[in-house]
Write an enzyme that holds these catalytic residues in place. Structure first.
Site, mmCIF file in Angstrom:
data_model
loop_
_atom_site.group_PDB
_atom_site.id
_atom_site.type_symbol
_atom_site.label_atom_id
_atom_site.label_comp_id
_atom_site.label_asym_id
_atom_site.label_seq_id
_atom_site.Cartn_x
_atom_site.Cartn_y
_atom_site.Cartn_z
ATOM 1 N N ASN A 1 0.833 -1.194 0.000
ATOM 2 C CA ASN A 1 0.000 0.000 0.000
ATOM 3 C C ASN A 1 0.868 1.244 0.000
ATOM 4 O OD1 ASN A 1 -2.880 0.993 0.370
ATOM 5 N ND2 ASN A 1 -1.801 2.150 1.944
ATOM 6 N N GLU A 2 0.697 2.045 -1.021
ATOM 7 C CA GLU A 2 1.394 3.340 -1.067
ATOM 8 C C GLU A 2 2.843 3.243 -0.594
ATOM 9 O OE1 GLU A 2 -1.038 6.219 1.017
ATOM 10 O OE2 GLU A 2 -2.297 6.493 -0.752
ATOM 11 N N CYS B 1 15.352 3.766 4.033
ATOM 12 C CA CYS B 1 15.974 3.215 5.233
ATOM 13 C C CYS B 1 17.479 3.417 5.136
ATOM 14 C CB CYS B 1 15.625 1.733 5.326
ATOM 15 S SG CYS B 1 16.492 0.877 6.663
ATOM 16 N N CYS C 1 19.830 1.879 7.222
ATOM 17 C CA CYS C 1 20.536 0.879 8.049
ATOM 18 C C CYS C 1 21.813 0.405 7.352
ATOM 19 C CB CYS C 1 19.613 -0.294 8.362
ATOM 20 S SG CYS C 1 19.432 -1.438 6.978
ATOM 21 N N GLU D 1 -8.111 4.735 -4.705
ATOM 22 C CA GLU D 1 -8.722 5.307 -3.507
ATOM 23 C C GLU D 1 -9.175 6.729 -3.800
ATOM 24 O OE1 GLU D 1 -6.339 5.320 0.036
ATOM 25 O OE2 GLU D 1 -5.499 3.355 -0.379
ATOM 26 N N TRP E 1 -7.422 13.400 7.505
ATOM 27 C CA TRP E 1 -6.062 13.843 7.824
ATOM 28 C C TRP E 1 -5.692 15.148 7.141
ATOM 29 C CZ3 TRP E 1 -3.474 14.069 3.237
ATOM 30 C CH2 TRP E 1 -3.901 13.211 2.216
ATOM 31 N N GLU F 1 -8.249 6.507 11.752
ATOM 32 C CA GLU F 1 -9.073 6.794 10.579
ATOM 33 C C GLU F 1 -10.567 6.665 10.866
ATOM 34 O OE1 GLU F 1 -6.903 4.509 7.611
ATOM 35 O OE2 GLU F 1 -5.841 6.336 7.039
ATOM 36 N N LYS F 2 -10.900 6.825 12.127
ATOM 37 C CA LYS F 2 -12.317 6.647 12.492
ATOM 38 C C LYS F 2 -13.180 7.822 12.052
ATOM 39 C CE LYS F 2 -11.487 8.052 17.343
ATOM 40 N NZ LYS F 2 -9.997 8.097 17.225
ATOM 41 N N HIS G 1 -12.553 9.321 9.017
ATOM 42 C CA HIS G 1 -12.342 9.454 7.568
ATOM 43 C C HIS G 1 -13.620 9.052 6.844
ATOM 44 C CE1 HIS G 1 -10.734 8.818 3.557
ATOM 45 N NE2 HIS G 1 -9.566 9.301 3.940
#
Ligand code: GLA
Ligand code: ZN
Length: 685
Positions: free
Chosen positions: A155-156, A161, A163, A314, A322, A362-363, A365
């Site tokens: 996803n997206e 990184c 490391c 989407e 957001w 995301e409640k 959204h």
């Protein structure tokens, strides 16, 4: 010539309509209700399992597919399909605990704790192995399942990184790129500057705020490396899927103009492009300007695979929690913005999210099914309306458009512009500038492709290249050949300045041979304050019929005409009277140079004049009122014209004598087409 792409998955030659579905977060009693509601909402595709890894593998090597079996069966039993996800976007906590190497390290060299999502190392062999295992099991289990339609990979993707594993991989990547020759790397990075010359590969580290961050060549190569690591991570993800389900298309959801990933390059690896669109309507002074920006991104997504229809993976059915202002879509906007995606080439309309999350971030959204739990909501009705509209548009599936115009938007050019020290740092606005060049075409209903520097340009009549600072290998040659063979090219200030390593061209800008094509020499560039203005005066009798006066701001190239004809000059300052707009005949074509950042009036007049002279393809031979656009999809025979009014007030378009059928309501239309505020029509001929 008749051309139609095959449907995303030929098993389902209709519009996909649905969204991110998280049954794993809900008790099973709710699922049957979801199915009932899904049909009422005219939905037929659910994206499942996106963040379900812990539910699928609660303990290392112990899998539980029972619940997903039931979800897949339920979808199939209800005539619906799964856009089935691989779960790598977020992983189980047990994995981070047992294998800390999967956790991402920040540029400051600080290892993250477990949490959020996309918090993984792109290099870690352990993580790649774990992802490959779960993906293999998903493919083995569902390869013959009737509900499986498309693979939704992770996803997206985003982020990087730092490391030790990534550092080592970066050095290997560099050795390959520079053929084990450290001198070549030092030259490409101009590393002698500030005594940064590397004398051993092991001295090389990724850019860091606590270390080196001003070596532009290093920064660019690091970005390219992170992109390549993302692509190879993706290829590792899809390897088992391609082996076990070769006929199921794979995609991963892109994020519009997200700067981190070079999407045109990424697009080479997916079967179908998909993207997530979250504009916040009704929060700026003009919805139609926002509409044009969104249209631009849709076009960019269509252009990446040469016009192949894409997926709107989407979008929000109502608000985007957001965003700074999570404003609700006003009546009409949901249908309009959904049809807009289709108008520019989408063969799906999908949402985040199906059922509104009960907890966590995301409640609030937007969702198709709200916390109230039933279908009697405004948003649900809006969604059902979109589904009903899409059912009338089967004929549009697989159609596309072959524009006469291409505009460059190149990610690597953007990285270089954003990273340089030059042009000040508050108004470089590369993507915004490209969109300002797109706007005049949107206003006229002229289809446009949005392309990267690597794209072929032979088939276009007009190529617009704003702020093409970095010329990658082959680009100048392609532009030269394009003009020589009769094409029209428009370039602007701050173009042809560096090569692919961000090394400046010597011998006068624009480099790479474009100086000859444009017939100008760009001697120096002035940056003025945000409040200052200059003007551009069109010369009497100029061949484009421009009259002006036009206002200019921000940036001014002080150029010399070396064979080019001057069409306009600057009005003030010490460069008053110097060329502001030139045109050069080169071979059979013409190359224009726009030396300053000009106002909208200039853009409208200039590109309007070119559009008329070149006879550019338009969706509709009609004058479009402000805020109304028309976009075309065709298979070469049937024409589908989407006429869209992004104004809150009604508008009308004179269609002239031609007779059309509006597929949304079945009406025959001729003469005057009336559109409600935020209204749209899909005309077929
Ligand atoms: C992104 C993600 C989704 C969700 C939405 C919310 O697009 O892919 O999982 O978080 O944002 O807008
Ligand atoms: Zn790493």
């Amino acid at each position: 010539m008749k051309t139609r792409y095959s449907p995303i998955n030929p098993r389902f030659p209709h519009f996909l309509h649905g969204g991110d579905y998280n049954p794993d977060q809900w008790p099973e009693e709710v699922w049957a209700e979801d199915m009932r509601l899904m049909k009422l909402a005219n939905c037929n595709a659910m994206s499942v399992g996106i963040f379900a890894w812990t539910k699928l593998e609660p303990e290392e090597g112990k899998y539980d597919f029972g619940w997903l079996d039931r979800v897949m069966d339920l979808l199939a039993a209800n005539g619906a399909y799964a856009v089935l996800a691989t779960p790598s976007g977020a992983r189980p906590a047990w994995m981070s605990k047992k294998y800390p190497e999967v956790l991402r390290v920040r540029p400051e060299r600080l290892r993250n704790l477990h949490g959020v999502r996309h918090n993984h190392c792109l290099t870690s062999p352990v993580y790649r192995e774990k992802v490959s295992q779960i993906n293999t099991r998903l493919a083995e289990r569902y390869k013959d399942h009737p509900a499986l339609l498309v693979w939704h990979i992770s996803n997206e993707y985003n982020g990087e990184c730092h490391c030790d594993l990534c550092q080592a991989a970066f050095r290997e990547w560099l050795k390959k790129k520079y053929e084990n020759d450290l001198d070549r790397l030092n030259h490409a990075w101009w590393a002698a500057f500030w005594s940064h010359t590397y004398t051993d590969w092991e001295q090389i580290e990724s850019p860091s705020p606590v270390g080196e961050f001003l070596l532009h060549g290093l920064n660019l190569d690091w970005k390219r490396f992170c992109n390549d690591q993302t692509f190879s991570f993706f290829l590792n993800e899809i390897a088992p899927l391609k082996r076990l389900t070769p006929d199921v298309p794979v995609t991963t959801n892109f994020m519009g103009l997200f700067p981190g990933l070079n999407y045109p390059k990424f697009a080479e690896y997916v079967d179908v492009v998909s993207w997530d669109s979250y504009p916040v309507w009704h929060t700026t002074s003009s919805d139609w300007r926002l509409g044009a920006q969104v249209g631009f991104i849709h076009d960019q997504n269509r252009s990446m695979k040469g016009g192949k229809p894409f997926m709107l993976m989407e979008s929000t059915p109502s608000n985007t929690n957001w965003q700074p202002i999570p404003k609700l879509k006003r009546p009409g906007m949901h249908l309009l913005s959904s049809l807009q995606a289709v108008a520019h080439g989408a063969d799906t309309v999908q949402y985040f999210q199906w059922r509104k999350s009960r907890g966590s971030s995301e409640k609030f959204h937007g969702a198709v099914v709200d916390h109230v739990g039933h279908e009697h909501t405004r948003v649900f009705r809006d969604v059902a309306e979109v589904g009903a509209a899409l059912q009338k548009l089967d004929g549009v599936i697989g159609t596309s458009v072959r524009p006469d115009v291409a505009i460059y938007l190149d990610w690597e050019n953007r990285w270089a512009i954003d990273d340089m020290k030059g042009l000040g740092n508050d108004r470089r606005n590369y993507p915004e500038t490209v969109i300002a060049h797109y706007l005049p075409f949107w206003k006229r209903g002229i289809p446009v492709d949005v392309i990267a520097e690597e794209a072929e340009i032979g088939g276009y009549k007009l190529v617009v290249a704003p702020m093409l600072y970095m010329l990658k290998p082959g680009v100048a040659e392609r532009l030269r050949a394009f003009v020589a063979q009769g094409g029209t090219l428009v370039m602007t200030y701050w173009s042809g300045i560096v090569d692919e390593n961000d090394l400046c061209f010597l011998g006068g800008w624009p480099g790479g041979g474009l100086r000859e094509v444009l017939g100008i020499w760009d001697e120096e560039t002035d940056t003025i304050t945000a409040a200052e203005r200059n003007s551009v005066a069109a010369l009497p009798g100029n061949e484009l019929g421009l009259s002006g006066p036009y206002e200019a701001r921000d940036y001014f190239a002080l150029i010399h005409a070396e064979g080019a004809r001057v069409l306009a000059t600057f009005g003030s300052d010490f460069y008053a009277g110097r060329p502001a707009l030139t045109v050069n005949d080169f071979g059979r074509g013409k190359a224009f140079y726009v030396a300053s950042r000009n106002d909208e009036k200039f853009m409208d007049d200039f590109f309007g004049a070119l559009a008329g002279r070149l006879g550019l393809l338009r969706a509709l031979n009609a004058d479009l009122p402000d805020g109304v656009t028309a976009q075309l999809r065709t298979d070469g025979e049937k024409q589908y014209v989407f006429v869209m009014n992004f104004n809150p007030a009604p508008a009308a378009v004179d269609l002239g004598g031609a007779s059309w059928r509006n597929l949304l309501n079945g009406a025959e239309v001729q003469g005057r087409l009336e559109l409600q505020g935020y209204g749209a029509a899909v005309l077929e001929r």
